[in-house]
Enzyme design. Structure first.
Site, PDB file in Angstrom:
ATOM      1  N   LYS A   1       0.854  -1.190   0.000  1.00  0.00           N
ATOM      2  CA  LYS A   1       0.000   0.000   0.000  1.00  0.00           C
ATOM      3  C   LYS A   1       0.883   1.230   0.000  1.00  0.00           C
ATOM      4  O   LYS A   1       1.928   1.261   0.667  1.00  0.00           O
ATOM      5  CB  LYS A   1      -0.869   0.010   1.274  1.00  0.00           C
ATOM      6  CG  LYS A   1      -2.105   0.853   1.159  1.00  0.00           C
ATOM      7  CD  LYS A   1      -3.205   0.118   0.436  1.00  0.00           C
ATOM      8  CE  LYS A   1      -4.443   0.974   0.274  1.00  0.00           C
ATOM      9  NZ  LYS A   1      -5.516   0.229  -0.388  1.00  0.00           N
TER      10      LYS A   1
ATOM     11  N   GLY B   1     -25.515   2.242   2.495  1.00  0.00           N
ATOM     12  CA  GLY B   1     -24.554   2.894   1.611  1.00  0.00           C
ATOM     13  C   GLY B   1     -24.780   2.453   0.183  1.00  0.00           C
ATOM     14  O   GLY B   1     -24.478   1.316  -0.186  1.00  0.00           O
ATOM     15  N   VAL B   2     -25.366   3.345  -0.600  1.00  0.00           N
ATOM     16  CA  VAL B   2     -25.635   2.986  -2.001  1.00  0.00           C
ATOM     17  C   VAL B   2     -24.834   3.908  -2.933  1.00  0.00           C
ATOM     18  O   VAL B   2     -25.378   4.616  -3.763  1.00  0.00           O
ATOM     19  CB  VAL B   2     -27.150   2.979  -2.343  1.00  0.00           C
ATOM     20  CG1 VAL B   2     -27.773   1.675  -1.895  1.00  0.00           C
ATOM     21  CG2 VAL B   2     -27.884   4.166  -1.728  1.00  0.00           C
ATOM     22  N   GLY B   3     -23.519   3.865  -2.728  1.00  0.00           N
ATOM     23  CA  GLY B   3     -22.597   4.559  -3.632  1.00  0.00           C
ATOM     24  C   GLY B   3     -22.298   3.630  -4.794  1.00  0.00           C
ATOM     25  O   GLY B   3     -23.156   2.876  -5.253  1.00  0.00           O
ATOM     26  N   LYS B   4     -21.055   3.665  -5.248  1.00  0.00           N
ATOM     27  CA  LYS B   4     -20.686   2.895  -6.444  1.00  0.00           C
ATOM     28  C   LYS B   4     -20.934   1.395  -6.262  1.00  0.00           C
ATOM     29  O   LYS B   4     -21.495   0.737  -7.129  1.00  0.00           O
ATOM     30  CB  LYS B   4     -19.214   3.156  -6.786  1.00  0.00           C
ATOM     31  CG  LYS B   4     -18.945   4.606  -7.204  1.00  0.00           C
ATOM     32  CD  LYS B   4     -17.531   4.805  -7.691  1.00  0.00           C
ATOM     33  CE  LYS B   4     -16.486   4.706  -6.615  1.00  0.00           C
ATOM     34  NZ  LYS B   4     -16.570   5.730  -5.560  1.00  0.00           N
ATOM     35  N   VAL B   5     -20.516   0.854  -5.111  1.00  0.00           N
ATOM     36  CA  VAL B   5     -20.664  -0.585  -4.885  1.00  0.00           C
ATOM     37  C   VAL B   5     -22.109  -0.946  -4.508  1.00  0.00           C
ATOM     38  O   VAL B   5     -22.726  -1.833  -5.106  1.00  0.00           O
ATOM     39  CB  VAL B   5     -19.686  -1.068  -3.773  1.00  0.00           C
ATOM     40  CG1 VAL B   5     -19.928  -2.536  -3.438  1.00  0.00           C
ATOM     41  CG2 VAL B   5     -18.239  -0.855  -4.216  1.00  0.00           C
ATOM     42  N   GLY B   6     -22.643  -0.258  -3.494  1.00  0.00           N
ATOM     43  CA  GLY B   6     -23.974  -0.596  -2.970  1.00  0.00           C
ATOM     44  C   GLY B   6     -25.064  -0.520  -4.029  1.00  0.00           C
ATOM     45  O   GLY B   6     -25.944  -1.387  -4.130  1.00  0.00           O
TER      46      GLY B   6
END
Ligand SMILES: NC(=O)c1ccc[n+]([C@@H]2O[C@H](COP(=O)([O-])OP(=O)(O)OC[C@H]3O[C@@H](n4cnc5c(N)ncnc54)[C@H](O)[C@@H]3O)[C@@H](O)[C@H]2O)c1
Length: 364
Positions: free
Chosen positions: A78, A178-183
């Site tokens: 990382k 959480g309904v961003g890009k993934v959700g």
């Protein structure tokens, strides 16, 4: 506290400084036993080196475990860049960072993380051959949330099979936090499989977007979601969603979501198990994004990446089986699986680290 005193088992930690561009970065390589260490670069306004170093150490170790569990021949690394990405991120700074990553000769391969985007990786790649997470125009795979959501859905199918006997969410009520890009993409998979879906998000815009796409989706307040009568809770926002306050309120039988670091502190995995809640470990089910960028290394093939992400179904099954056999929570079983694979590879290599080498950058 210094790196040696922490005894984290990291192979290499590199501090990078360039006064001309203001770059201050740390690259942590946890292990190269399985292959080059792959992991994104986080650009964050850390207040001090003491804040940045543990983040680099923890995140690189988590990447090593994620890759090992996903069956990828990659180690964990990382990069963290100290600074406010909105103010401090310049092309010159990213190019300078690229030169430092290049100097590691392929022992570390970078990608996007919080505060860095595909267009940034294209800039880093001007000086460095060891970059993934690039734009489709530059031969990259683009948005990694597509395969991440798909992989989470596969992991959820495995969890459903373990609890209800069949690998489907049909007829189940799933809460997505959480309904961003993934959700948002996960919601699509769930509905297509025949689940009913309740969503919650701190952003009214995000909720509006998902409801515009799927009118049948119900929306509730963020704080109300964990306590609802759900079959599955899917944390897809930030980390730390599961703690000694939220877990006792859960009614769901399964927790399975895309967010990283869902367990707020050690011991929460036991709390979940004691309540009879099956927790599908976050880094096992959300490995789709890593699989996607890993596939870029040898030339991206969407079909190959998707086939590998489908394998998250079997990987999750394997983790749940190991948990049952060894009488430990699934989170512990996942760690054991990863640690064993890394240790076996290290023993095969006689403990030798991966030497530097590989292709030259596009711009010498
Ligand atoms: N994008 C990927 O490929 C990927 C891969 C692996 C893991 N993850 C993890 O998945 C999670 C989501 O990633 P993303 O790319 O969808 O991010 P995102 O920023 O697109 O979406 C996150 C969403 O969560 C919402 N949110 C923030 N706080 C919340 C809260 N307290 N309760 C409910 N909603 C809240 C935000 O408004 C946003 O809509 C993160 O934890 C990320 O680290 C993402």
């Amino acid at each position: 506290m210094g790196v040696f005193d922490r005894q984290t088992g990291h192979e290499q930690v590199v501090f990078c400084q360039d006064a001309a561009t203001g770059l201050q970065a740390i690259v942590a390589v946890y292990s190269t036993a399985l292959g080059p260490s792959l992991g994104g670069t986080r650009f964050h306004p850390y207040r001090s080196e003491d804040e940045a170093l543990p983040d680099a150490l923890n995140l690189s170790r988590a990447m090593a475990y994620k890759a090992a569990c996903a069956g990828l021949d990659l180690g964990g690394g990382k990069g963290v860049i100290v600074g406010d990405p909105r103010i401090d991120k310049t092309e010159a700074l990213l190019e300078s960072y690229g030169r430092f990553v290049q100097a590691l000769g392929g022992r570390y391969i970078t990608a996007c993380d919080v505060g860095t985007y595909v267009e940034d990786m294209d800039v880093v790649a001007r000086e460095c051959a060891f970059v993934t997470g690039r734009s489709p125009a530059a031969g990259g795979a683009g948005d990694s949330s597509i395969l991440t959501a798909y992989g989470v859905f596969q992991g959820m199918r495995a969890a459903a099979e373990a609890v209800w006997g069949s690998p489907t969410l049909a007829g189940r009520r799933v809460g997505v936090s959480g309904v961003g890009k993934v959700g948002r993409r996960l919601v699509g998979h769930l509905l297509a499989d025949g689940a009913s879906v309740v969503v919650a998000d701190v952003s009214a815009e995000a909720v509006g977007r998902v409801r515009a796409e799927h009118r049948e989706v119900e929306a509730v307040d963020v704080d109300a979601l964990p306590g609802l009568a759900l079959d599955v809770l899917s944390p897809c926002a930030l980390g730390g969603a599961l703690d000694d306050r939220t877990v006792p309120a859960l009614q769901a039988r399964v927790v399975c979501g895309g967010a990283n670091n869902q367990l707020a502190e050690p011991g929460v995995e036991k709390l979940l198990e004691d309540r009879g809640i099956l927790y599908a470990p976050d880094y096992v089910v959300n490995a789709g994004g890593l699989i996607q960028v890993a596939e870029e290394i040898g030339g991206y093939s969407e079909a190959r990446a998707r086939a590998r992400a489908t394998g998250i179904l079997d990987t999750t099954r394997k983790v749940l089986r190991l948990a049952a056999e060894e009488g430990v929570p699934p989170a512990v079983a996942a760690d054991r699986l990863a640690e064993r694979r890394i240790a076996e590879a290290s023993a095969r290599a006689g403990g030798r680290i991966l030497p530097a080498g590989g292709p030259r950058p596009a711009r010498p």
